[in-house]
Design a protein around this motif. Structure first.
Motif, short mmCIF file in Angstrom:
data_model
loop_
_atom_site.label_atom_id
_atom_site.label_comp_id
_atom_site.label_asym_id
_atom_site.label_seq_id
_atom_site.Cartn_x
_atom_site.Cartn_y
_atom_site.Cartn_z
N GLN A 288 -77.06 3.12 48.18
CA GLN A 288 -77.68 2.45 49.57
C GLN A 288 -78.60 3.48 50.10
OE1 GLN A 288 -77.67 -0.69 50.15
NE2 GLN A 288 -76.21 -1.27 48.34
N VAL A 289 -79.91 3.44 50.29
CA VAL A 289 -80.73 4.41 50.93
C VAL A 289 -81.46 3.54 52.18
CG1 VAL A 289 -82.82 5.50 50.37
CG2 VAL A 289 -81.23 5.18 48.49
N THR A 290 -81.36 4.19 53.35
CA THR A 290 -82.09 3.77 54.37
C THR A 290 -83.44 4.62 54.81
OG1 THR A 290 -79.99 3.48 55.37
CG2 THR A 290 -81.92 3.39 56.92
N LEU A 291 -84.40 3.93 54.90
CA LEU A 291 -85.70 4.29 55.16
C LEU A 291 -86.30 3.89 56.46
CD1 LEU A 291 -87.36 3.21 51.78
CD2 LEU A 291 -85.93 5.31 52.19
N VAL A 292 -86.85 4.86 57.24
CA VAL A 292 -87.58 4.71 58.72
C VAL A 292 -89.12 4.84 58.22
CG1 VAL A 292 -88.01 5.30 60.83
CG2 VAL A 292 -85.73 5.31 59.93
N ILE A 293 -89.72 3.82 58.40
CA ILE A 293 -91.20 3.67 58.34
C ILE A 293 -91.88 3.98 59.88
CG2 ILE A 293 -93.04 2.52 57.17
CD1 ILE A 293 -90.71 3.10 55.41
N ASP A 294 -92.59 4.81 59.76
CA ASP A 294 -93.29 4.94 61.01
C ASP A 294 -94.65 4.70 61.34
OD1 ASP A 294 -93.70 6.29 63.68
OD2 ASP A 294 -94.04 8.37 63.11
N GLY A 295 -94.78 3.42 62.07
CA GLY A 295 -96.02 2.94 62.12
C GLY A 295 -96.89 3.64 63.37
N TYR A 296 -96.27 4.32 64.28
CA TYR A 296 -97.03 5.09 65.22
C TYR A 296 -97.99 6.08 64.62
CZ TYR A 296 -93.59 2.85 68.76
OH TYR A 296 -92.92 2.01 69.30
N SER A 297 -97.44 6.80 63.43
CA SER A 297 -98.17 7.82 63.13
C SER A 297 -99.00 7.46 61.69
CB SER A 297 -97.05 8.86 62.52
OG SER A 297 -96.53 9.34 63.76
N ALA A 298 -98.72 6.29 61.13
CA ALA A 298 -99.09 5.74 59.93
C ALA A 298 -99.24 4.31 60.06
CB ALA A 298 -98.53 6.26 58.42
N PRO A 299 -100.09 3.57 60.86
CA PRO A 299 -99.74 2.22 61.20
C PRO A 299 -100.46 1.47 59.88
CG PRO A 299 -101.52 2.93 62.22
CD PRO A 299 -100.79 4.31 61.71
N VAL A 300 -101.53 1.81 59.12
CA VAL A 300 -102.03 1.18 57.82
C VAL A 300 -100.94 1.27 56.76
CG1 VAL A 300 -104.00 0.82 56.41
CG2 VAL A 300 -104.59 1.24 58.94
N THR A 301 -100.70 2.60 56.32
CA THR A 301 -100.06 2.87 55.49
C THR A 301 -98.39 2.07 55.46
OG1 THR A 301 -101.02 4.90 54.99
CG2 THR A 301 -99.30 4.76 53.72
N GLY A 302 -98.11 2.51 56.60
CA GLY A 302 -96.68 1.69 56.94
C GLY A 302 -96.79 0.17 56.81
N GLY A 303 -97.83 -0.37 57.46
CA GLY A 303 -97.84 -1.76 57.25
C GLY A 303 -98.15 -2.14 55.97
N CYS A 304 -98.66 -1.78 55.29
CA CYS A 304 -98.89 -2.21 53.79
C CYS A 304 -97.76 -2.06 52.92
CB CYS A 304 -99.93 -1.33 53.12
SG CYS A 304 -101.56 -1.88 53.71
N PHE A 305 -96.94 -0.95 53.19
CA PHE A 305 -95.50 -0.83 52.53
C PHE A 305 -94.53 -1.83 53.09
CE2 PHE A 305 -91.27 0.98 52.45
CZ PHE A 305 -91.07 1.38 51.01
N VAL A 306 -94.56 -2.02 54.32
CA VAL A 306 -93.37 -3.01 54.95
C VAL A 306 -93.82 -4.33 54.49
CG1 VAL A 306 -92.68 -4.06 57.09
CG2 VAL A 306 -92.80 -1.55 56.87
N ASP A 307 -95.32 -4.71 54.64
CA ASP A 307 -95.45 -5.88 54.07
C ASP A 307 -95.26 -6.07 52.47
OD1 ASP A 307 -97.33 -8.36 54.00
OD2 ASP A 307 -98.40 -7.09 52.52
#
Length: 464
Positions: A288-307
């Motif tokens: 079990q791995v927990t990832l925190v995605i930082d949209g404040y610093s990488a909104p486009v990259t983070g958004g595409c990944f979360v999508d």
């Protein structure tokens, strides 16, 4: 062999020679074409030369270690000749002075001391992923930052058994929380103020006294556990201070999903063929791995990944690279090497997105090195085990799609603040739990399930 570990690349447009680590630098696609380097008008500025020199020094030290082993192991005369040729090239090109008496390169302690500081700053390199994420939050409240930094100093002082400093740091944090409670609350979003008040009351009345008692007992294990728990509460307060997204993303990326905040992804990973994860002799069916995605610093990259996570794109996705330095996945079955948007029927491409410290917004479409700022520190650096970043073709900054990698940070091979990755690849988050499973996550193993467990409301689709 040495040629697999390190290679020289002559950069015609820079007029300089750089040492690349093929294992630590070339995180392209499995099936991606290796096109020739595009011609550039970038000039060889003094900043860039200094950056290249620093990277060269670090890589050279690593090469020397490999050479020492190679001289002991290689028996083939031709192989030895190749190794000697590489070493000779290093001696000619390296900015490090070679000591002919003892055969050493430069001053290793001095170089190690420099590695304690982030490039372009006097700030110490931070390797704790949660501390990096706290520092990356766009807030300006000095009180909460002082509390945070006081508590973050405690683990370092535990290692050196500096109990008086630990007591001093605790007293400062405790006093500020108690006396500046109203100031902290006034900076919290009004909709979150009640929860923040309850959290602060619990910190002051229960958690901080428990930490104080552990410090008085010199119980290092309990101090660490309580301190981590308190710092996570501090992070909640800090995130509740962000009143709005701090900048405008360029409109040319409006067609891409964007993460206007943070999200948490829980990922279940499994071994191939029903094998078990072996962690120092202990066997586990899954990780079990927990990832925190930082949209404040990488909104486009983070958004595409979360999508893609939300689309269940990564469920069942196999690891295609695991070499001890990185773990790479995200290459779907079939001829496509990225995500094909079902609406456009075309592969979705993500621009390179790098946020340099001191900038007001990320830089898009160009590496910091090509932007003439190769020595600049980044808000999200490659300094933590399990750093998440997008894979792309080596010579095309805007070719990322769905493939990403975890960096298995090794201070010997990728020194903090002195590596070849910062500013060249888009970091979009960190692994905060379950990092230990990554050491046994190999080619053919797979992501059983990835799910957004927090922050999905921060994902903004193009139509929104």
């Amino acid at each position: 062999m040495i040629a697999y570990q390190f290679c020289f690349v002559a950069s015609r447009d820079w007029g300089c020679t750089r040492l690349y680590s093929s294992k630590c630098f070339r995180y392209g696609y499995k099936n991606g074409a290796r096109s020739g380097r595009k011609q550039s008008n970038a000039h060889c500025s003094s900043t860039r030369i200094n950056c290249i020199a620093r990277n060269f020094q670090t890589s050279l030290q690593n090469l020397v270690k490999l050479l020492e082993n190679s001289f002991c192991q290689e028996r083939n005369r031709q192989s030895r000749a190749t190794v000697i040729l590489v070493l000779a090239s290093c001696l000619v090109l390296s900015p490090i002075q070679f000591n002919s008496v003892d055969g050493s390169f430069g001053s290793v302690p001095a170089l190690a001391a420099k590695n304690r500081f982030a490039p372009g700053t006097n700030e110490p390199v931070v390797k704790d992923p949660e501390a990096i994420l706290r520092n990356a939050l766009p807030i300006e409240n000095k009180t909460i930052r002082k509390i945070q930094h006081s508590l973050e100093s405690i683990p370092k002082d535990i290692r050196t058994r500096s109990w008086s400093k630990i007591e001093q740091e605790f007293k400062q944090a405790n006093s500020l929380l108690d006396k500046q409670k109203d100031d902290i609350l006034s900076n919290i979003l009004e909709s979150r103020r009640t929860e923040a008040r309850n959290l602060l009351d619990n910190l002051i009345s229960h958690k901080l006294p428990s930490l104080r008692q552990s410090i008085s007992q010199r119980d290092s294990e309990k101090i660490t556990l309580f301190n981590v728990d308190i710092l996570r509460d501090i992070a909640v307060l800090e995130e509740d201070m962000v009143k709005q997204f701090p900048y405008e993303v360029p409109k040319e990326f409006d067609h891409l999903p964007q993460l206007k905040g943070r999200a948490v992804v829980e990922m279940t990973i499994k071994k191939a063929n029903n094998q078990k994860f072996d962690l120092d002799g202990q066997l586990f069916d899954k990780g079990q791995v927990t990832l925190v995605i930082d949209g404040y610093s990488a909104p486009v990259t983070g958004g595409c990944f979360v999508d893609l996570v939300n689309r269940r794109f990564y469920d069942g996705m196999k690891v295609i690279r695991s070499d001890g330095f990185v773990i790479q996945t995200g290459d779907p079955e079939g001829p496509d090497d990225g995500f094909v948007d079902p609406q456009t029927k075309r592969k979705r491409l993500i621009p390179l997105e790098v946020f340099a410290k001191g900038d007001e917004a990320p830089t898009y479409g160009i590496t910091l090195e090509d932007d003439g700022r190769g020595a600049a520190a980044t808000v999200l650096p490659f300094t933590s085990y399990g750093t998440l970043a997008m894979a792309r073709e080596e010579f095309d900054a805007n070719s990322a799609s769905s493939q990403f990698f975890w960096l298995l940070f090794d201070p010997e091979l990728t020194p903090a603040g002195r590596n070849l990755l910062d500013g060249r690849y888009a970091v979009f988050g960190y692994t905060i739990n379950g990092q230990e499973y990554l050491q046994d996550f190999k080619v053919g193993d797979y992501v059983e399930q990835a799910k957004v467990t927090k922050g999905i409301e921060n994902l903004k689709q193009p139509a929104e």
